[in-house]
Design an enzyme around this catalytic site. Sequence first.
Site, mmCIF file in Angstrom:
data_model
loop_
_atom_site.group_PDB
_atom_site.id
_atom_site.type_symbol
_atom_site.label_atom_id
_atom_site.label_comp_id
_atom_site.label_asym_id
_atom_site.label_seq_id
_atom_site.Cartn_x
_atom_site.Cartn_y
_atom_site.Cartn_z
ATOM 1 N N ARG A 164 43.733 24.902 53.643
ATOM 2 C CA ARG A 164 44.096 25.678 52.445
ATOM 3 C C ARG A 164 43.272 25.212 51.250
ATOM 4 N NH1 ARG A 164 47.831 24.039 49.314
ATOM 5 N NH2 ARG A 164 49.335 23.402 50.889
ATOM 6 N N TYR A 187 41.355 50.388 39.482
ATOM 7 C CA TYR A 187 41.820 50.571 40.864
ATOM 8 C C TYR A 187 43.355 50.624 40.889
ATOM 9 C CZ TYR A 187 42.775 49.418 45.737
ATOM 10 O OH TYR A 187 43.261 49.429 47.010
ATOM 11 N N ASP A 224 35.509 44.020 38.110
ATOM 12 C CA ASP A 224 35.627 44.361 39.533
ATOM 13 C C ASP A 224 34.325 45.052 39.937
ATOM 14 O OD1 ASP A 224 36.126 45.652 41.972
ATOM 15 O OD2 ASP A 224 38.244 45.989 41.515
ATOM 16 N N LYS A 272 35.266 46.333 51.386
ATOM 17 C CA LYS A 272 34.442 47.544 51.253
ATOM 18 C C LYS A 272 32.983 47.230 51.639
ATOM 19 C CE LYS A 272 38.414 48.926 49.734
ATOM 20 N NZ LYS A 272 38.775 48.935 48.321
HETATM 21 C C1 LIG Z 1 39.882 48.461 47.629
HETATM 22 C C2 LIG Z 1 39.692 48.005 46.242
HETATM 23 C C3 LIG Z 1 40.431 46.933 45.718
HETATM 24 C C4 LIG Z 1 41.508 46.226 46.501
HETATM 25 O O1 LIG Z 1 40.991 45.512 47.579
HETATM 26 P P1 LIG Z 1 41.802 45.174 48.925
HETATM 27 O O2 LIG Z 1 40.808 44.447 49.750
HETATM 28 O O3 LIG Z 1 42.251 46.491 49.507
HETATM 29 O O4 LIG Z 1 42.968 44.335 48.533
HETATM 30 C C5 LIG Z 1 40.155 46.548 44.422
HETATM 31 N N1 LIG Z 1 39.236 47.174 43.671
HETATM 32 C C6 LIG Z 1 38.528 48.202 44.130
HETATM 33 C C7 LIG Z 1 37.517 48.852 43.244
HETATM 34 C C8 LIG Z 1 38.728 48.662 45.430
HETATM 35 O O5 LIG Z 1 38.027 49.707 45.879
#
Ligand SMILES: *Cc1c(COP(=O)(O)O)cnc(C)c1O
Length: 391
Positions: free
Chosen positions: A59, A111, A183, A208
């Site tokens: 961890r 998001y 982000d 993604k």
């Molecule tokens: C999918 C996504 C998230 C969240 O990510 P997870 O891996 O599903 O928890 C955050 N920001 C953006 C822009 C996303 O497309």
Amino acid sequence: MAEHNHNKDQQQSRQFATKLIHFGAEIDPRTGASSVPIYQASTFHQFSLDDPQQYDYTRSGNPTRQALEDYIALLEGGVRGFAFASGMAAISAAFMLLSAGDHVICTEDVYGGTYRLLSTIMNRMNIETTFVDMTDLDKVKAALKPNTKVVYMETPSNPTLRITNIAEITAWAKGQGLFTVLDNTFMTPYHQRPIELGVDLVLHSATKFLGGHSDVTAGLAVAANESLGDQLKQIQNGLGTILSIYDSWLLMRGMKTLQARMEAHELSARRLAEWLSNHPKVEKVYYPGLANHPGREIHERQSKGYGAVVSFDVGSGEQAKQVLGKVKIPLVAVSLGAVESILSYPAMMSHAAMPREVRLERGITDGLVRYSVGLESIDDIIADLDQALRS
Ligand SMILES: *Cc1c(COP(=O)(O)O)cnc(C)c1O
């Protein structure tokens, strides 16, 4: 024998494509193995109690995860990386930097999961958020309060790909003593490196494009300075929301091809966006690469590319459902950024929880669909979409 240890300066000076392959841990120093070993262990034998080792408990630290964390820090040009169990776990960790009574200025196009975190969980911790249109600096300025601590950005935004001027917002925030978070999921560090524009903390849903194959759920964070890095380390270890060892390895496997994938994705996305712009059944197309896209010049100053997400309006909810029902190539699903094309329907998927009037105000109409262009032949993608639009 060839010396494969790269010093940090040499590494930083290289082109992105080289960094992707030669990230520092690409050769196992013990055996010469061509991939990072999977250290599937939760704990580490302490050879000497008086002489603490780098790793004691997974961890708190694991060599496989560490390789990934150093990898993303190198790619983003930051000082320290962190790997989390999901994008939302990374985003949650960022907000744990705050204390009760603090205030957040967040882009209104954020998001959906981040919106839910801020409006249903962080608010209970007495952390208050103002959601603003971040394409307008004056609106951001107007949201400032004496207790504001952070400005949270996302650009291009989801699903209408609105552009925030990263350097402008960041410069203003710095002047106010605020820290900035971005982000960077849609662009990836190949196209956009926010730390170079002054941002303090970069976040990713590595689920993604970074992972790229719809087979791993992961989040990454990169701190621009050591003090933020120390705080995040404490939060990651304290919350325990780490990425698993195997998923850390799998994510690195995907990341090695990031540039090749992004280039191919984008070539196709540009063709798709142009084609859609001339299609009689399509009312509006959102793609930063289109000449008339709002904020295109700002985007071109801060990013190297336009990405692989194209949103378009087919006129009505009925027509959108028809298209979703008739396409044969894309996955009809939430998510994006994978080798396979993914077609999403924001009104009933990512933005289903948003009140209809708010949704419409943001341009997320009943006819809006979002296409994450995969690596299939673009001719096939277009032919498939054409039959779905016309039937
Ligand atoms: C999918 C996504 C998230 C969240 O990510 P997870 O891996 O599903 O928890 C955050 N920001 C953006 C822009 C996303 O497309």
